[in-house]
Design an enzyme around this catalytic site. Sequence first.
Site, PDB file in Angstrom:
ATOM      1  N   ASP A  99       0.804  -1.012   0.012  1.00 40.83           N
ATOM      2  CA  ASP A  99      -0.233  -0.030   0.073  1.00 40.83           C
ATOM      3  C   ASP A  99       0.905   1.279   0.021  1.00 40.83           C
ATOM      4  O   ASP A  99       0.470   2.222  -0.434  1.00 40.83           O
ATOM      5  CB  ASP A  99      -0.829   0.114   1.164  1.00 40.83           C
ATOM      6  CG  ASP A  99      -2.277  -0.621   0.852  1.00 40.83           C
ATOM      7  OD1 ASP A  99      -2.508  -0.831  -0.365  1.00 40.83           O
ATOM      8  OD2 ASP A  99      -3.220  -0.960   1.623  1.00 40.83           O
ATOM      9  N   HIS A 145      -4.653   4.021   4.157  1.00 45.02           N
ATOM     10  CA  HIS A 145      -4.374   2.816   4.662  1.00 45.02           C
ATOM     11  C   HIS A 145      -2.956   2.520   5.321  1.00 45.02           C
ATOM     12  O   HIS A 145      -2.634   1.980   6.323  1.00 45.02           O
ATOM     13  CB  HIS A 145      -4.363   1.730   3.411  1.00 45.02           C
ATOM     14  CG  HIS A 145      -5.559   1.850   2.424  1.00 45.02           C
ATOM     15  ND1 HIS A 145      -5.802   1.190   1.217  1.00 45.02           N
ATOM     16  CD2 HIS A 145      -6.665   2.206   2.761  1.00 45.02           C
ATOM     17  CE1 HIS A 145      -6.769   1.263   0.804  1.00 45.02           C
ATOM     18  NE2 HIS A 145      -7.521   1.755   1.761  1.00 45.02           N
ATOM     19  N   TYR A 187      -2.515   1.298   8.998  1.00 45.88           N
ATOM     20  CA  TYR A 187      -1.525   0.295   9.757  1.00 45.88           C
ATOM     21  C   TYR A 187      -0.746   1.023  10.694  1.00 45.88           C
ATOM     22  O   TYR A 187      -0.294   0.181  11.846  1.00 45.88           O
ATOM     23  CB  TYR A 187      -0.878  -0.227   8.353  1.00 45.88           C
ATOM     24  CG  TYR A 187      -1.327  -0.855   7.318  1.00 45.88           C
ATOM     25  CD1 TYR A 187      -2.232  -1.719   7.483  1.00 45.88           C
ATOM     26  CD2 TYR A 187      -1.186  -0.520   6.066  1.00 45.88           C
ATOM     27  CE1 TYR A 187      -3.032  -2.417   6.672  1.00 45.88           C
ATOM     28  CE2 TYR A 187      -1.675  -1.031   5.021  1.00 45.88           C
ATOM     29  CZ  TYR A 187      -2.539  -1.937   5.098  1.00 45.88           C
ATOM     30  OH  TYR A 187      -3.422  -2.647   4.048  1.00 45.88           O
ATOM     31  N   GLU A 199      -4.547  -5.302  -6.575  1.00 45.88           N
ATOM     32  CA  GLU A 199      -5.934  -5.018  -5.813  1.00 45.88           C
ATOM     33  C   GLU A 199      -6.856  -6.214  -5.792  1.00 45.88           C
ATOM     34  O   GLU A 199      -7.787  -6.208  -4.883  1.00 45.88           O
ATOM     35  CB  GLU A 199      -6.503  -3.676  -6.752  1.00 45.88           C
ATOM     36  CG  GLU A 199      -5.531  -2.541  -6.834  1.00 45.88           C
ATOM     37  CD  GLU A 199      -5.261  -1.827  -5.294  1.00 45.88           C
ATOM     38  OE1 GLU A 199      -5.846  -2.103  -4.379  1.00 45.88           O
ATOM     39  OE2 GLU A 199      -4.620  -0.811  -5.332  1.00 45.88           O
ATOM     40  N   HIS A 226     -10.682   0.321  -6.045  1.00 48.40           N
ATOM     41  CA  HIS A 226      -9.590   0.406  -6.822  1.00 48.40           C
ATOM     42  C   HIS A 226      -9.527  -0.706  -8.075  1.00 48.40           C
ATOM     43  O   HIS A 226      -8.826  -0.495  -9.104  1.00 48.40           O
ATOM     44  CB  HIS A 226      -8.184   0.347  -5.867  1.00 48.40           C
ATOM     45  CG  HIS A 226      -8.228   1.214  -4.862  1.00 48.40           C
ATOM     46  ND1 HIS A 226      -7.440   1.132  -3.767  1.00 48.40           N
ATOM     47  CD2 HIS A 226      -9.129   2.322  -4.570  1.00 48.40           C
ATOM     48  CE1 HIS A 226      -7.565   2.159  -2.929  1.00 48.40           C
ATOM     49  NE2 HIS A 226      -8.592   3.011  -3.501  1.00 48.40           N
TER      50      HIS A 226
END
Length: 351
Positions: free
Chosen positions: A94, A127, A131, A191, A228
């Site tokens: 990501d 994203h 995390y 994705e 996405h």
Amino acid sequence: MMESSTILQRRALFNEAGDIELHKRRMVGGNTTNLNDFNNMKYPWVSKWYRQAMNNFWIPEEINMSSDVQDYRNLSAIEKTAYDKILSFLIFLDSIQTANLPNIGQYITANEINLCLTIQAFQEAVHSQSYSYMLDTICSPEERNDILYQWKDDEHLLARNKFIGNLYNEFQDDKSVLALLKVAIANYVLEGIYFYSGFMFFYNLGRNNKMPGSVQEIRYINRDENTHLWLFRSIIQELQKEEPQVFTARNVRLFRDMIREGCEQEIKWGDYVIGDQIPGLNRHMVADYIRYLGNLRCENLGFEPLYEGHRVEPESMSWVSQYSNANLIKTDFFEAKSTAYAKSSAMVDDL
């Protein structure tokens, strides 16, 4: 029309001689002014995609992670290792997406598509924020750094990252139409296939009432990744219409082989990180689901399926789509923001 070897030119930022007629707008090789006009879009699906992506806005720190602190310490050694390695994998890919998408956008000459790529890049940054929040909540600083950089020392992780990373780097050096299509297919694989054994691991934790905050974070990430996937599938489909001569039998074999390689790597990764020792999951369940996804991704591009059989979702894995289905997450129409996650009382503001 362009050939596979045609070298793409980076679009100018200011272009007073750019075309304003919709019929002249093209994915690549066009002459754009870069003006964003929401009332005049060539590709009808973009408006729906844009609204969906904007409605998906969420804030990672509003998800309550308090239960995860204790749950993380109580995971079995195998579950904890899988959690750490899968998170390391997701974090890196990501992160690289935020750098890769602007690179692609420089050669896309349909301005409404660049709007979509910009939103995707923003969501990839969210994203990464998610995390970081997860790790800051459940880990010590030392554990956090170990998880962040496991991909550098774990040969399985590194091999997976290299497959995607090398394709991204290839487009840095080769600006041909074929190289752009390969990087688009790589995004499609990333994705639509590459994350799924990781997602199913987290959802399996959720089925067992473990790590509820992590599961909810991943669920929202998965919802974004679905949009996405929709974006890159649509980009590839539009290129099939505008540049059909590039989709030769040889190139289609190349694209199918890329999807197959993504599937095989995901299956090997599931075997390595999940295997048969995670309650509720085993290597056969992972492999069956990934082969189903591989066939589905090929068919959605009009390609022949990769695997005999595997044309319907395995019954044993129906819970994965139940967790990842964006339609199951309630959205407040008037606020245009998600209301399906529990808000934490603590908001961090140190980014």
